[in-house]
Motif scaffolding. Sequence first.
Motif, short mmCIF file in Angstrom:
data_model
loop_
_atom_site.label_atom_id
_atom_site.label_comp_id
_atom_site.label_asym_id
_atom_site.label_seq_id
_atom_site.Cartn_x
_atom_site.Cartn_y
_atom_site.Cartn_z
N SER A 25 -70.53 -52.17 6.41
CA SER A 25 -70.36 -51.08 7.39
C SER A 25 -71.33 -51.26 8.56
O SER A 25 -71.01 -50.92 9.71
CB SER A 25 -70.60 -49.71 6.72
OG SER A 25 -69.64 -49.51 5.71
N SER A 49 -69.71 -45.35 6.60
CA SER A 49 -69.77 -45.63 5.17
C SER A 49 -68.38 -45.55 4.55
O SER A 49 -67.72 -44.53 4.69
CB SER A 49 -70.70 -44.63 4.48
OG SER A 49 -70.68 -44.81 3.09
N SER A 86 -67.70 -45.59 1.25
CA SER A 86 -67.74 -44.69 0.10
C SER A 86 -68.16 -43.28 0.48
O SER A 86 -67.79 -42.31 -0.18
CB SER A 86 -68.74 -45.21 -0.94
OG SER A 86 -70.04 -45.24 -0.36
N THR A 102 -73.41 -43.78 0.05
CA THR A 102 -74.54 -44.72 0.09
C THR A 102 -75.84 -43.96 0.35
O THR A 102 -75.97 -43.25 1.37
CB THR A 102 -74.28 -45.80 1.16
OG1 THR A 102 -73.08 -46.48 0.77
CG2 THR A 102 -75.41 -46.80 1.25
N GLU A 107 -71.99 -62.81 -1.78
CA GLU A 107 -71.73 -61.69 -2.68
C GLU A 107 -70.79 -62.07 -3.83
O GLU A 107 -71.00 -61.68 -4.97
CB GLU A 107 -71.11 -60.55 -1.85
CG GLU A 107 -70.75 -59.31 -2.61
CD GLU A 107 -70.21 -58.21 -1.69
OE1 GLU A 107 -69.66 -58.53 -0.62
OE2 GLU A 107 -70.35 -57.03 -2.06
O1 M6R Z 1 -69.78 -47.50 1.07
P1 M6R Z 1 -70.58 -48.11 2.19
O2 M6R Z 1 -69.74 -48.59 3.31
O3 M6R Z 1 -71.69 -47.20 2.66
O4 M6R Z 1 -71.28 -49.36 1.52
C1 M6R Z 1 -72.20 -50.12 2.22
C2 M6R Z 1 -72.51 -51.41 1.49
O5 M6R Z 1 -73.06 -51.17 0.22
C3 M6R Z 1 -71.25 -52.28 1.32
O6 M6R Z 1 -70.59 -52.50 2.52
C4 M6R Z 1 -71.60 -53.63 0.68
O7 M6R Z 1 -72.38 -54.38 1.57
C5 M6R Z 1 -70.33 -54.37 0.28
N1 M6R Z 1 -70.32 -54.62 -1.13
C6 M6R Z 1 -70.14 -55.65 1.01
O8 M6R Z 1 -68.94 -56.27 0.64
#
Ligand code: M6R
Length: 360
Positions: free
Chosen positions: A57, A101, A103, A106, A243
Amino acid sequence: QKGGYKHFMLKEIFEQPRVITDCMTGRVDWQRKEVSLPELDALPVPRRLHIVACGTSYHAGMWGRHLLENWAQIPVNVEIASEFRYRNPILDPDDVILVISQSGETADTLAGLRIARERGIRVIGLCNVVGSSIARESDTVIYTQAGPEISVASTKAMCSQMTVLTLMALAWGKRKGCLADDILQNAVTGLSKLPGQLEMELPRMRSEAQSIARQYSSARSFFFLGRGQCYPLALEGALKLKEISYIHAEGYASGEMKHGPIALIDPAFPTFALALSDGLYSKVKSNLEEVQARSGKIIALANPGHDLNVDHTWIIPEAWGPLGSFLALPALQLFSYEAADYLGKDVDQPRNLAKSVTVE
Ligand code: M6R
């Protein structure tokens, strides 16, 4: 559930044409070539924007900065949430915080949001999960409408965040009167073509990704290089590769190579370059020549008509201006996916990682 795909990640990569369409539904008037984000109508155009996010993000935010600055002339500061929350950022009452974000849960991003709100700064949340903590606590929420993302590796969420950021830059630029009419027209026309272009290209991209990933997955380290809007994509390509495949990868602004990292280049340390036909193509090309001069192998993502002479040129179709990124992103995702799958890794559940990072 996986709709016939081997992994959720692959399914979600292939969903991206639909995601772009859904994200624009109700927000673009194709006939009149106008963009409106009703969520933003009641707010003034920010004097200054701070984008706060983590991981993928955060990369979307870095990508969006270019458009917000170029089209809407808004100064933008993009920050990793875990840093933002422990600095003492200088925030003016007229500033706006944009938290991004998938989700909406975070922990560091949520903490950044709360700091802003405690200081009376308006927060816009760009979230995928409806009713998530970030969506509930933001003053204004814009949903990316990408549908559930199951794979730990974020793919379609970034595509949807980039789509909304494009629309925000167009809507604010128009409202401020600083966006040229031809840019708006070209952007809307380009956006209307994107889902179809991507849909057509994805199967071909996958087989190219498969063949290159097989040849290179024994490498222990990779560089991902890009400039301008391709720099955040390079960071994202490197993040995806480490990752899910556990191959060490570093994303760099290609102009920085000569300031140290180029010392690492040898025939066993390949470079994945983003060399699209944008205004920085010739600069990227000369950076790549410096890598070749040190016997580094190069895979370059390029558009038709390029004049590169590298080990592998991976041609993707052109799209108008910055929209080319929407075709480069899935190529990077597929390359990592194919490398991880070939190496027998658990693509959807990589070790040590969780889908939402709800602890510091
Ligand atoms: O849910 P979010 O977009 O806030 O999450 C942020 C990161 O934890 C997330 O993008 C993470 O870097 C991914 N696993 C990357 O593929």
